[in-house]
Write an enzyme that holds these catalytic residues in place. Structure first.
Site, PDB file in Angstrom:
ATOM      1  N   TYR A  97      75.918  -9.119 -20.158  1.00 30.71           N
ATOM      2  CA  TYR A  97      74.196  -9.543 -20.654  1.00 30.71           C
ATOM      3  C   TYR A  97      74.986 -11.649 -21.533  1.00 30.71           C
ATOM      4  CZ  TYR A  97      70.802 -11.556 -23.375  1.00 30.71           C
ATOM      5  OH  TYR A  97      69.921 -11.663 -23.765  1.00 30.71           O
ATOM      6  N   GLY A 104     127.642 -18.455  15.428  1.00 30.77           N
ATOM      7  CA  GLY A 104     128.716 -19.552  15.723  1.00 30.77           C
ATOM      8  C   GLY A 104     129.637 -19.623  14.250  1.00 30.77           C
TER       9      GLY A 104
END
EC number: 2.7.7.-
Length: 361
Positions: free
Chosen positions: A103, A222
Site C-alpha cells: 500500500y 591443424g
C-alpha cells in the site's frame, strides 16, 4: 460510568498515518529512527502523499524485532524543526506487513531504512494474490528483482520452489549473447584451401536464397596458431563452443548461422551430441547439468576445429575400429580438411590490425 479505555497497541508491525504533516520524508525518518524503544527497530518505510487540496500526509510502516507494546498515543508524534508544531499519527498494529508495504509503495515517493521483515499473512489470503505477485515478478526487469518480489510476497513458493523459480526466471530474462566482433576480416585469410573455401561459399554465399535443409559440416585439423579459429569466427553470427558444450541461454543462441566447436575432445562429443551438431539436426533437446532440458532449434552446420595428435584429432579418433560406424556416418555429413600452412599471410593481417588500431584511435 466506566473509566476511559487506556490506549494500548502491541505488535511487531506498526502502521502510522500522519494526516497533515509538512515534514520531509528524510526528517520524519530521522526522528523515527531516534525514538528509544525496548525492542530493536528492524525496518522503517515512509511514503509522502498529497491530499486533493495539496496538503501533504505521510504513511509509515515500522517493524520491530519482536512485539512492541505502545501505551502512549503520543509516542510516535513528530516535531517540526523550524516551528512550534507537532504531528500526531493514527496508530494501528499491522496484521500483514507485506500488505502495508504494498500500500505504501503504490505512489512511489518513498524512503526506507533497514531490512524488510517478510511475513506470510499476505500470501495466506491478504490483498496480494499469487497471480499478482508473479505478474509483478515478470515486470521486475531482472532475475534478482523478480526473486526479491517473490521472496517478499510469495515466501512459501520462494522457499519450497526456489530452484525451479530461479531456473525459470533465468530463462525468461536471458539476454542474447553479445555478437562477437572478429579482429580480422574474412578477406585477410588469403591461404584458405580450395575445398575449405568452397564449403564456405556454398553455405554463406547463397545470398537471399534459403540455406540447405541439411547443410554439411566441416572438420578442420591443424596446428596451433594457423588461424583456424579466427577464420571460423569471422564468417558470420555463430555460437562458440570451446572445451565443453554449454547450451545456457547466456552464451548460446538459436538465432545464429552456424556453430564453432573448438578444442572439444572427440570422445566427449561422441558421448554428447555428435550427430545432432555435425548432422545439422533440427529441434532436439540437450539435458544441461543441474538444469532443465534445453530445446535446440538446430538445422545449422558445425565447424569443428582440432589439433593433430592422440585425444585431439577427429580423424585419428574415427580411424579406431570401435568408431567405424560413426566414421561412416560422419563422412556423409562432414568434410575433412587438414591444414599444412597458416590460413593467412602475416603481412596481410598485420596491415589490417594496424588499420583497426588507427580507426579505434
Amino acid at each position: 460510568m466506566p473509566p476511559p479505555k487506556k490506549f494500548r497497541v502491541q505488535s511487531k508491525n506498526y502502521f502510522l498515518t500522519y494526516p497533515q504533516c509538512s515534514l520531509s520524508k528524510e526528517e520524519a525518518l530521522s526522528q523515527l529512527q531516534n525514538l528509544n524503544t525496548p525492542v530493536n527497530k528492524k525496518f522503517i518505510k515512509i511514503c509522502r502523499e498529497l491530499h486533493e487540496n495539496g496538503e501533504p500526509h505521510l504513511h509509515v510502516l515500522v517493524q520491530f524485532e519482536g512485539k512492541y507494546q505502545c501505551t502512549n498515543n503520543r509516542f510516535f508524534d513528530l516535531v517540526s524543526p523550524t516551528r512550534s508544531a507537532h504531528f500526531h499519527p493514527n496508530i494501528q498494529g499491522a496484521k500483514s506487513s507485506s500488505d502495508v508495504k504494498s500500500y505504501i509503495d503504490k505512489d512511489g515517493d518513498t524512503i526506507e531504512w533497514g531490512d524488510f521483515q517478510i511475513d506470510g499473512r499476505s500470501a495466506r489470503g491478504g490483498q496480494q494474490s499469487a497471480n499478482d505477485s508473479y505478474a509483478k515478478a515478470l515486470n521486475a526487469g531482472s532475475v534478482q528483482s523478480a526473486l526479491a518480489v517473490l521472496r517478499e510476497e510469495q515466501p512459501k513458493d520462494f522457499v519450497l520452489q526456489n530452484h525451479n523459480i530461479r531456473s525459470n526466471l533465468e530463462r525468461i530474462f536471458a539476454k542474447a549473447p553479445e555478437p562477437w566482433v572478429p579482429p580480422f576480416q574474412v578477406s585477410s585469410f588469403t591461404n584458405v584451401p580450395d575445398e575449405m573455401q568452397e564449403w564456405a561459399d556454398n553455405y554463406f554465399g547463397t545470398g537471399d536464397a534459403a540455406p540447405p535443409d541439411r547443410p554439411v559440416s566441416i572438420i578442420v585439423e591443424g596446428d596451433s596458431r594457423t588461424g583456424k579459429t579466427m577464420w571460423a569466427r569471422a564468417l558470420g553470427p555463430h555460437n562458440y563452443l570451446s572445451g565443453h558444450l554449454d547450451f545456457n541461454g547466456r552464451v548460446f543462441s538459436n538465432d545464429v548461422q552456424y556453430n564453432v566447436i573448438d578444442d572439444i575432445a572427440p570422445h566427449y562429443l561422441k558421448l554428447k551430441h555428435w550427430k545432432e551438431l555435425l548432422g545439422a539436426q533440427k529441434d532436439w533437446q540437450s539435458n544441461c547439468k543441474y538444469g532443465k532440458p534445453v530445446q535446440i532449434k538446430g538445422g545449422i552446420p558445425a565447424i569443428v576445429l582440432c589439433n593433430p595428435g592422440e585425444g585431439a584429432s577427429y580423424k585419428e579418433f574415427l580411424d579406431k575400429a570401435e568408431n567405424t560406424g560413426l566414421k561412416n556416418w560422419t563422412i556423409k555429413n562432414a568434410i575433412f580438411i587438414t591444414l599444412t600452412a597458416p590460413l593467412y599471410q602475416e603481412s596481410t593481417q598485420a596491415s589490417q590490425e594496424t588499420g583497426n588500431q588507427k580507426a579505434q584511435g
